[in-house]
Design a protein around this motif. Sequence first.
Motif, PDB file in Angstrom:
ATOM      1  N   PRO A  69       0.825  -1.211   0.000  1.00  0.00           N
ATOM      2  CA  PRO A  69       0.000   0.000   0.000  1.00  0.00           C
ATOM      3  C   PRO A  69       0.859   1.260   0.000  1.00  0.00           C
ATOM      4  CG  PRO A  69       0.043  -0.967   2.180  1.00  0.00           C
ATOM      5  CD  PRO A  69       0.707  -1.954   1.273  1.00  0.00           C
ATOM      6  N   GLU A 139      -4.479  -9.512   0.460  1.00  0.00           N
ATOM      7  CA  GLU A 139      -4.886  -8.111   0.358  1.00  0.00           C
ATOM      8  C   GLU A 139      -5.329  -7.559   1.714  1.00  0.00           C
ATOM      9  OE1 GLU A 139      -7.902  -7.786  -2.573  1.00  0.00           O
ATOM     10  OE2 GLU A 139      -6.561  -8.127  -4.274  1.00  0.00           O
ATOM     11  N   LEU A 140      -5.719  -8.464   2.608  1.00  0.00           N
ATOM     12  CA  LEU A 140      -6.151  -8.030   3.934  1.00  0.00           C
ATOM     13  C   LEU A 140      -5.007  -7.363   4.701  1.00  0.00           C
ATOM     14  CD1 LEU A 140      -8.339 -11.106   4.977  1.00  0.00           C
ATOM     15  CD2 LEU A 140      -9.117  -8.853   4.210  1.00  0.00           C
ATOM     16  N   TYR A 141      -3.767  -7.726   4.388  1.00  0.00           N
ATOM     17  CA  TYR A 141      -2.632  -7.070   5.038  1.00  0.00           C
ATOM     18  C   TYR A 141      -2.552  -5.592   4.638  1.00  0.00           C
ATOM     19  CZ  TYR A 141      -0.567 -11.400   6.900  1.00  0.00           C
ATOM     20  OH  TYR A 141      -0.318 -12.552   7.611  1.00  0.00           O
ATOM     21  N   SER A 142      -2.855  -5.302   3.381  1.00  0.00           N
ATOM     22  CA  SER A 142      -2.858  -3.906   2.940  1.00  0.00           C
ATOM     23  C   SER A 142      -3.975  -3.128   3.614  1.00  0.00           C
ATOM     24  CB  SER A 142      -3.021  -3.827   1.416  1.00  0.00           C
ATOM     25  OG  SER A 142      -1.871  -4.319   0.751  1.00  0.00           O
ATOM     26  N   THR A 143      -5.148  -3.752   3.705  1.00  0.00           N
ATOM     27  CA  THR A 143      -6.270  -3.108   4.392  1.00  0.00           C
ATOM     28  C   THR A 143      -5.918  -2.837   5.846  1.00  0.00           C
ATOM     29  OG1 THR A 143      -7.849  -4.239   2.934  1.00  0.00           O
ATOM     30  CG2 THR A 143      -8.702  -3.347   5.011  1.00  0.00           C
ATOM     31  N   ASN A 144      -5.249  -3.798   6.462  1.00  0.00           N
ATOM     32  CA  ASN A 144      -4.851  -3.642   7.854  1.00  0.00           C
ATOM     33  C   ASN A 144      -3.879  -2.476   8.029  1.00  0.00           C
ATOM     34  OD1 ASN A 144      -4.510  -4.618  10.686  1.00  0.00           O
ATOM     35  ND2 ASN A 144      -2.432  -5.055   9.987  1.00  0.00           N
ATOM     36  N   ASN A 146      -3.622   0.212   6.204  1.00  0.00           N
ATOM     37  CA  ASN A 146      -4.363   1.474   6.066  1.00  0.00           C
ATOM     38  C   ASN A 146      -5.202   1.772   7.305  1.00  0.00           C
ATOM     39  OD1 ASN A 146      -3.401   2.150   3.477  1.00  0.00           O
ATOM     40  ND2 ASN A 146      -4.892   0.779   2.507  1.00  0.00           N
ATOM     41  N   ASN A 147      -5.737   0.713   7.933  1.00  0.00           N
ATOM     42  CA  ASN A 147      -6.492   0.910   9.163  1.00  0.00           C
ATOM     43  C   ASN A 147      -5.591   1.408  10.293  1.00  0.00           C
ATOM     44  OD1 ASN A 147      -8.883   0.088   7.980  1.00  0.00           O
ATOM     45  ND2 ASN A 147      -8.690  -2.038   8.654  1.00  0.00           N
TER      46      ASN A 147
END
Length: 312
Positions: A69, A139-144, A146-147
């Motif tokens: 990200p 992709e959940l790692y990228s979302t994490n 950003n969170n």
Amino acid sequence: NSTPFVNLDEQDNAGNWERTIGLYRTSDSYITQSRRWLPDANGAVLWYAPYAAPYSIFTPFAAGMISLPYATLGTHMRLDKKTLFWAFRYLGNYCQLKYEEMIREVVAFQERTMEANLELQAYIDGLIDEGESAEKALELYSTNANNILSETWDLSDHLMFEFADGQVHSTPTNRPHGTSTPPRQFSEKGVTSKDAKIVDQPGYRSEWLEAVGFLDGPPPPPDCSDLEWKCGHKPKSTSAHGLRGDVEGDSTGVDLSVSEQALADYQQKKQRASETNTATCGAVGDVAAAVNRCSKAGTTKDRTGDSIMQVE
């Protein structure tokens, strides 16, 4: 390079510190994790912490991720609030204003986030083990990431609100990054009747105030008795000792230094206000009243005369 109460980066004494992994000039720290019993895509993980580790979060990224990200691209050469580096750098620099108090909230945030990161890693491993596409699961790692970026800025905003102007503004306990507090409620006489601890004013340490000559400064604003009770607060009792306001002095019988007595008196005033859920004109957050009870020569004095009146 720090303790819970003192940031050693701020010291200016002769000598040198051993270089630590928490040095403020750190660009990033990382931990590599290899788990050979898992597929390469998710078995190899980089835990990446931009900026100095004491203020950062070790955020996981798997080797099989197609891309990273934008939040990972921050550098010290350009301020970019969309990056983790600047979120943590901002947080770390702001903590220097009241390190002793702020670092506790930073550590609590780090612990909560690390626990969530480990849970996320286990969840992603489970998805891939059950046949989920590795590309999609990772992709959940990228979302994490950003969170975490968003939550770090929320924490900085929370600290700004809570410790603004050297005060302590309480926030709801069910919102770890709150930026608001309920308004005080007052009686007909103008006395706080609810939420007496909304704003605290811990001020500087009494030892420091004595050292810089604070005791020789101008007197504090007049309190109820100085105004001859024109504020409308009805006197109900008197005492031959204690501080101005509605709380008497320390009665533990323990010999205290001037600064220790001042701090004890001040803390007693706050405790009394909290227990009764009321506060008079000068009862809560008046550091000047507590410290100015000391004389320069080291003896105590009562600046309001022979008696202190309590009010209801």
